[in-house]
Design a protein around this motif. Structure first.
Motif, PDB file in Angstrom:
ATOM      1  N   LEU A 128      47.060  71.972  47.081  1.00 57.63           N
ATOM      2  CA  LEU A 128      47.634  72.491  48.323  1.00 57.63           C
ATOM      3  C   LEU A 128      46.697  72.112  49.463  1.00 57.63           C
ATOM      4  N   HIS A 129      47.270  71.592  50.546  1.00 61.65           N
ATOM      5  CA  HIS A 129      46.428  71.126  51.644  1.00 61.65           C
ATOM      6  C   HIS A 129      46.991  71.588  52.988  1.00 61.65           C
ATOM      7  N   PRO A 130      46.642  72.808  53.420  1.00 64.93           N
ATOM      8  CA  PRO A 130      47.068  73.277  54.748  1.00 64.93           C
ATOM      9  C   PRO A 130      46.247  72.621  55.850  1.00 64.93           C
ATOM     10  N   PHE A 131      46.880  72.478  57.030  1.00 65.39           N
ATOM     11  CA  PHE A 131      46.249  71.804  58.163  1.00 65.39           C
ATOM     12  C   PHE A 131      45.902  72.753  59.304  1.00 65.39           C
ATOM     13  N   ASP A 132      46.135  74.044  59.127  1.00 69.56           N
ATOM     14  CA  ASP A 132      45.768  74.999  60.172  1.00 69.56           C
ATOM     15  C   ASP A 132      45.673  76.388  59.555  1.00 69.56           C
ATOM     16  N   LEU A 133      45.073  77.310  60.283  1.00 69.45           N
ATOM     17  CA  LEU A 133      44.887  78.670  59.778  1.00 69.45           C
ATOM     18  C   LEU A 133      46.223  79.336  59.490  1.00 69.45           C
ATOM     19  N   ASP A 134      47.233  79.074  60.307  1.00 64.76           N
ATOM     20  CA  ASP A 134      48.568  79.637  60.088  1.00 64.76           C
ATOM     21  C   ASP A 134      49.099  79.295  58.704  1.00 64.76           C
ATOM     22  N   SER A 135      48.713  78.137  58.200  1.00 66.95           N
ATOM     23  CA  SER A 135      49.192  77.672  56.892  1.00 66.95           C
ATOM     24  C   SER A 135      48.207  77.979  55.766  1.00 66.95           C
ATOM     25  N   LEU A 136      46.943  78.143  56.110  1.00 67.66           N
ATOM     26  CA  LEU A 136      45.933  78.465  55.096  1.00 67.66           C
ATOM     27  C   LEU A 136      46.190  79.839  54.481  1.00 67.66           C
ATOM     28  N   ILE A 137      46.595  80.792  55.309  1.00 70.32           N
ATOM     29  CA  ILE A 137      46.759  82.173  54.841  1.00 70.32           C
ATOM     30  C   ILE A 137      47.745  82.282  53.679  1.00 70.32           C
ATOM     31  N   PRO A 138      48.978  81.765  53.785  1.00 69.02           N
ATOM     32  CA  PRO A 138      49.894  81.883  52.631  1.00 69.02           C
ATOM     33  C   PRO A 138      49.436  81.062  51.426  1.00 69.02           C
ATOM     34  N   MET A 139      48.713  79.968  51.664  1.00 70.22           N
ATOM     35  CA  MET A 139      48.249  79.149  50.550  1.00 70.22           C
ATOM     36  C   MET A 139      47.146  79.840  49.742  1.00 70.22           C
ATOM     37  N   LEU A 140      46.359  80.682  50.400  1.00 71.91           N
ATOM     38  CA  LEU A 140      45.351  81.446  49.679  1.00 71.91           C
ATOM     39  C   LEU A 140      46.005  82.455  48.740  1.00 71.91           C
ATOM     40  N   PHE A 141      47.083  83.065  49.197  1.00 71.09           N
ATOM     41  CA  PHE A 141      47.835  83.970  48.333  1.00 71.09           C
ATOM     42  C   PHE A 141      48.424  83.216  47.151  1.00 71.09           C
ATOM     43  N   LEU A 142      48.958  82.033  47.419  1.00 62.55           N
ATOM     44  CA  LEU A 142      49.568  81.230  46.360  1.00 62.55           C
ATOM     45  C   LEU A 142      48.528  80.780  45.341  1.00 62.55           C
ATOM     46  N   LYS A 143      47.341  80.478  45.825  1.00 58.13           N
ATOM     47  CA  LYS A 143      46.258  80.025  44.943  1.00 58.13           C
ATOM     48  C   LYS A 143      45.894  81.091  43.908  1.00 58.13           C
TER      49      LYS A 143
END
Length: 371
Positions: free
Chosen positions: A89-104
């Protein structure tokens, strides 16, 4: 391996990264289409084989409204990716990092994070300092959960200095070499100047004083593209002065390069009073270098050092109308434009070519996957 990029607003660099990695991996890019431009992106996208998916939820441009829409983006991203077979998973901004951390937490995946702009620095100064401090601490805390960090230039390092990160790579915001050169200079035999700007239409980008300088200068024309808070203003000015100002609306990155190639001068202004602008790493600088075009920018921001050291453009005081008009007059000389452009092109080939960045990106992804 399967890679998913996630970005909360359109960013042509994400598509470029995805296309580069697609040469060796399976890639999907998910974009929050908050400005309603997905149809234009699809129609004009130069990477036809790249898999794109859009969260089509248009939001008002007023900053105070946007945060209320974030939970919808997070929920969409989480639900969309939960059942997918993904390795990175590779988010490009904080707005996208947050849900990806939950998914991780639910999936055995690696998480890479690109910081194009440090989130706290993008918050307008009218908001309380405590808010920017909170967001700064939040991003610094969350990015430590990533398996690898990517920055778009060395100036961004101070934002993460002291953070416990597992790895760091710099990939510049540089365009692929289109082979469109500065040959356009040879056809210019008069003192008419064609200026081009593409980007956010915002007060912090010097739009109004640029337009005023063009209107008040003889034989100077401006083509302007983009969206943002000043869009209505730009549209009305272009209708009032059609012989001086042409508004192109939102255009693809491929068309941005086409218009840049046919222009005499590229402009990039950033209000140095805004923290994020001081370390701006704008596409417009690298596009000017690649195309061999002189650039006019302002002092007080990081790209000042590049322009001054390489002598590939002119620097002015931000908002100084007199200096900008004088720069136009200086650059009426086609030979001078050509000389400045050649110096910029040389820098692109030595340090910033996308071929170098693409090779670096593929190598680092391969190395990280093998860990």
């Amino acid at each position: 391996m399967k890679i998913v990029f996630l970005v909360s607003q359109y960013n042509p660099n994400v598509l470029k990264w995805g296309a580069a990695l697609q040469k060796e991996h399976e890639v999907e890019v998910i974009i929050w289409d908050r400005y309603g431009v997905s149809s234009e992106i699809l129609a004009e996208c130069e990477f036809k084989d790249l898999k794109l998916k859009f969260f089509r939820l248009k939001v008002p441009t007023k900053n105070f409204v946007l945060p209320f829409f974030y939970p919808l983006w997070w929920l969409y991203a989480f639900i969309t990716l939960f059942n997918k077979n993904i390795e990175i998973l590779h988010p490009f901004d904080l707005d996208s990092l947050i849900p990806m951390l939950f998914l991780k937490r639910f999936k055995k995946v690696k998480l890479y994070y690109t910081i194009a702009d440090f989130y706290a620095d993008t918050i307008p100064l009218v908001y309380p300092h405590i808010l920017r401090r909170f967001l700064s601490n939040l991003e610094r805390y969350l990015l430590e959960k990533a398996d690898h960090i990517f920055l778009v230039d060395e100036n961004r390092f101070n934002n993460i200095k002291g953070c416990k990160i597992k790895g760091l790579t710099y990939i510049y915001n540089t365009p692929a070499d289109t082979k469109i050169s500065y040959k356009n200079e040879d056809k210019i035999e008069n003192d008419s100047l064609n200026i081009f700007y593409a980007g956010l239409l915002d007060d912090q980008r010097g739009i109004k004083f640029l337009i005023k300088a063009v209107i008040e200068s003889n034989n100077v024309n401006l083509k302007i593209a983009g969206k943002g808070p000043l869009q209505s203003y730009v549209e009305s000015i272009s209708e009032k002065y059609p012989e001086k100002i042409s508004y192109l609306g939102f255009i693809s990155h491929a068309k941005v390069l086409d218009f840049s190639a046919s222009a005499d001068i590229i402009v990039a202004f950033y209000d140095p009073k805004v923290p994020i602008n001081k370390i701006a790493s704008p596409n417009k600088l690298f596009e000017a270098l690649m195309l061999g075009k002189p650039i006019i920018s302002n002092r007080g921001i990081s790209i000042e050092n590049v322009i001054y050291k390489e002598n590939c453009g002119i620097l002015i005081e931000y908002g100084n109308l007199k200096e900008l008009k004088r720069s136009f007059n200086i650059l009426r000389d086609p030979q001078l434009r050509k000389e400045l452009g050649k110096k910029g092109r040389s820098l692109y080939e030595r340090k910033y070519s996308w071929k170098k960045m693409e090779k670096k990106l593929l190598n680092i992804y391969g190395d990280l996957h093998d860990l």
